[in-house]
Design a protein around this motif. Structure first.
Motif, short mmCIF file in Angstrom:
data_model
loop_
_atom_site.label_atom_id
_atom_site.label_comp_id
_atom_site.label_asym_id
_atom_site.label_seq_id
_atom_site.Cartn_x
_atom_site.Cartn_y
_atom_site.Cartn_z
N ARG A 1 0.73 -1.31 0.06
CA ARG A 1 0.07 0.00 -0.05
C ARG A 1 0.87 1.44 0.07
O ARG A 1 0.52 2.38 -0.81
CB ARG A 1 -0.87 0.03 1.16
N LYS A 2 1.96 1.29 1.07
CA LYS A 2 2.72 2.61 0.79
C LYS A 2 3.54 2.57 -0.60
O LYS A 2 3.48 3.81 -1.16
CB LYS A 2 3.75 2.10 1.95
N LEU A 3 4.09 1.53 -1.13
CA LEU A 3 4.86 1.72 -2.11
C LEU A 3 3.82 2.13 -3.30
O LEU A 3 4.33 3.23 -4.27
CB LEU A 3 5.58 0.37 -2.80
N LYS A 4 2.76 1.72 -3.50
CA LYS A 4 1.69 1.88 -4.81
C LYS A 4 1.36 3.66 -4.50
O LYS A 4 1.17 3.96 -5.25
CB LYS A 4 0.60 1.26 -4.66
N LYS A 5 1.34 4.03 -3.39
CA LYS A 5 0.97 5.18 -3.10
C LYS A 5 2.04 6.38 -3.45
O LYS A 5 1.65 7.13 -4.23
CB LYS A 5 0.68 5.60 -1.67
N ILE A 6 3.36 5.87 -3.18
CA ILE A 6 4.43 6.54 -3.89
C ILE A 6 4.53 6.62 -5.35
O ILE A 6 4.58 7.58 -6.03
CB ILE A 6 5.77 6.09 -3.34
N LEU A 7 4.29 5.50 -5.94
CA LEU A 7 4.42 5.28 -7.38
C LEU A 7 3.38 6.04 -8.06
O LEU A 7 3.56 6.78 -8.98
CB LEU A 7 4.37 3.90 -7.82
N ASN A 8 2.01 5.97 -7.51
CA ASN A 8 0.86 6.69 -7.99
C ASN A 8 1.37 8.27 -7.93
O ASN A 8 0.70 8.89 -8.93
CB ASN A 8 -0.45 6.14 -7.42
N VAL B 1 7.61 -0.08 -12.23
CA VAL B 1 7.87 -0.87 -10.83
C VAL B 1 6.40 -1.15 -10.42
O VAL B 1 6.13 -2.27 -9.78
CB VAL B 1 8.54 0.16 -10.01
N LEU B 2 5.49 -0.20 -10.85
CA LEU B 2 4.15 -0.61 -10.27
C LEU B 2 3.56 -1.91 -10.77
O LEU B 2 2.77 -2.75 -10.36
CB LEU B 2 3.35 0.51 -10.54
N GLU B 3 3.86 -1.99 -12.30
CA GLU B 3 3.52 -3.18 -12.95
C GLU B 3 4.15 -4.60 -12.37
O GLU B 3 3.46 -5.46 -12.26
CB GLU B 3 3.81 -3.21 -14.62
N TRP B 4 5.45 -4.29 -12.04
CA TRP B 4 6.08 -5.39 -11.39
C TRP B 4 5.35 -5.87 -10.06
O TRP B 4 5.12 -7.07 -9.60
CB TRP B 4 7.60 -5.17 -10.89
N TYR C 1 12.09 -8.89 0.16
CA TYR C 1 10.95 -9.09 -0.95
C TYR C 1 11.31 -10.06 -1.88
O TYR C 1 12.65 -10.97 -1.91
CB TYR C 1 10.77 -7.88 -1.74
N ILE C 2 10.57 -10.96 -2.23
CA ILE C 2 10.71 -11.88 -3.48
C ILE C 2 10.74 -11.34 -4.80
O ILE C 2 9.73 -10.43 -5.17
CB ILE C 2 9.52 -12.86 -3.27
N ASP C 3 11.89 -11.62 -5.40
CA ASP C 3 12.08 -10.98 -6.89
C ASP C 3 11.78 -12.11 -7.87
O ASP C 3 12.57 -13.19 -8.08
CB ASP C 3 13.50 -10.67 -7.05
N LYS C 4 10.71 -12.18 -8.49
CA LYS C 4 10.44 -13.01 -9.81
C LYS C 4 10.75 -12.32 -11.15
O LYS C 4 10.35 -12.91 -12.22
CB LYS C 4 8.98 -13.43 -9.56
N ARG C 5 11.52 -11.20 -10.95
CA ARG C 5 11.73 -10.59 -12.56
C ARG C 5 12.68 -11.50 -13.31
O ARG C 5 13.40 -12.23 -12.66
CB ARG C 5 12.35 -9.21 -12.18
N THR C 6 12.60 -11.23 -14.54
CA THR C 6 13.84 -11.85 -15.31
C THR C 6 15.02 -11.13 -15.34
O THR C 6 14.91 -10.00 -14.80
CB THR C 6 13.30 -11.60 -16.93
N LYS D 1 5.56 -9.96 -10.13
CA LYS D 1 6.76 -10.20 -10.23
C LYS D 1 7.89 -9.76 -9.04
O LYS D 1 9.04 -10.12 -8.83
CB LYS D 1 7.06 -9.54 -11.57
N ILE D 2 7.27 -8.75 -8.26
CA ILE D 2 7.94 -8.25 -6.97
C ILE D 2 6.88 -8.47 -5.88
O ILE D 2 5.89 -8.01 -5.92
CB ILE D 2 8.23 -6.84 -6.67
N ILE D 3 7.28 -9.41 -5.09
CA ILE D 3 6.25 -9.72 -3.76
C ILE D 3 6.86 -9.10 -2.54
O ILE D 3 7.90 -9.59 -2.33
CB ILE D 3 6.08 -11.12 -3.77
#
Length: 224
Positions: A77-84, A158-161, A181-186, A166-168
């Motif tokens: 929630r915190k990160l999505k607020k910053i990104l938005n 970053v928001l899409e990840w 965090y769990i990183d599932k990016r390529t 892809k980012i948990i």
């Protein structure tokens, strides 16, 4: 322990992030009839018995309730607020851009381009955030306009990840208090990207080295 329903967790997250006042939270708490059933009589009595005038109330409250909260949700929630804030160019754009550098330094390495490429400059130039607030609206808009295209693109990525899993975010920290965090990016997605800039004759080229990455990101300077 079982976690509280999301709508109840959100009230605690809002008071932790200062979206609501302690006074408003206290009134909500006394009126929330389901909470006692969910946390049990002991925890509920410990919670409502707290001194909400105490300046350390959040710390005291955390000792009672945090085991019932999912801090991965809090971080998301915190990160999505910053990104938005960055994508939508809100009133908190500058504050949120500076926050990306702090988040990168706190272990969220997927903020490398955004935090080191853009946030670091704002963090240096406005180390005292009051310096930003003293600028005129025109000066603020000029500073933002130079980098907005690149910032919006990076924030959207970053928001899409996060949205795609892809980012948990786990809400946990390691032994040096860095976020985990769990990183599932390529591998391709993890690579640093070229920082986008806008050419104008008033802007001088500034070159920033990204530590430990072996990559130089070229940034433009700022209006004085």
């Amino acid at each position: 322990m079982d976690k509280l329903p999301i709508e109840l967790q959100l009230q605690f997250f809002k008071v932790y992030s200062e979206e609501i006042s302690i006074e408003d939270f206290e009134q909500w708490l006394y009126g929330e009839t389901e909470l006692e059933k969910l946390v049990g009589e002991k925890y509920y009595l410990d919670l409502v018995s707290l001194n909400f005038k105490d300046r350390h109330i959040k710390h005291e409250m955390s000792k009672v309730i945090d085991s019932f909260l999912d801090f991965g949700l809090f971080e998301e929630r915190k990160l999505k607020k910053i990104l938005n804030d960055l994508i939508n160019r809100t009133h908190d754009f500058a504050k949120s851009l500076i926050a990306t550098y702090d988040l990168y330094c706190s272990g969220y390495n997927f903020f490398d381009n955004l935090g080191m490429g853009y946030g670091l400059i704002f963090a240096n130039d406005f180390f005292d955030y009051n310096d930003w607030t003293k600028l005129t609206e025109n000066q603020k808009n000029q500073r933002i306009e130079i980098i907005f295209g690149g910032v919006k693109k990076e924030a959207g990525l970053v928001l899409e990840w996060i949205n795609s899993g892809k980012i948990i975010l786990t809400g946990e920290v390691d032994e040096i208090d860095h976020y985990e965090y769990i990183d599932k990016r390529t591998e391709a997605e993890r690579k640093l990207r070229t920082i986008e800039t806008i050419e104008t004759k008033e802007i001088k080229l500034r070159t920033i080295a990204i530590p430990n990455k072996g990559v130089i990101a070229k940034l433009k300077g700022w209006f004085s």
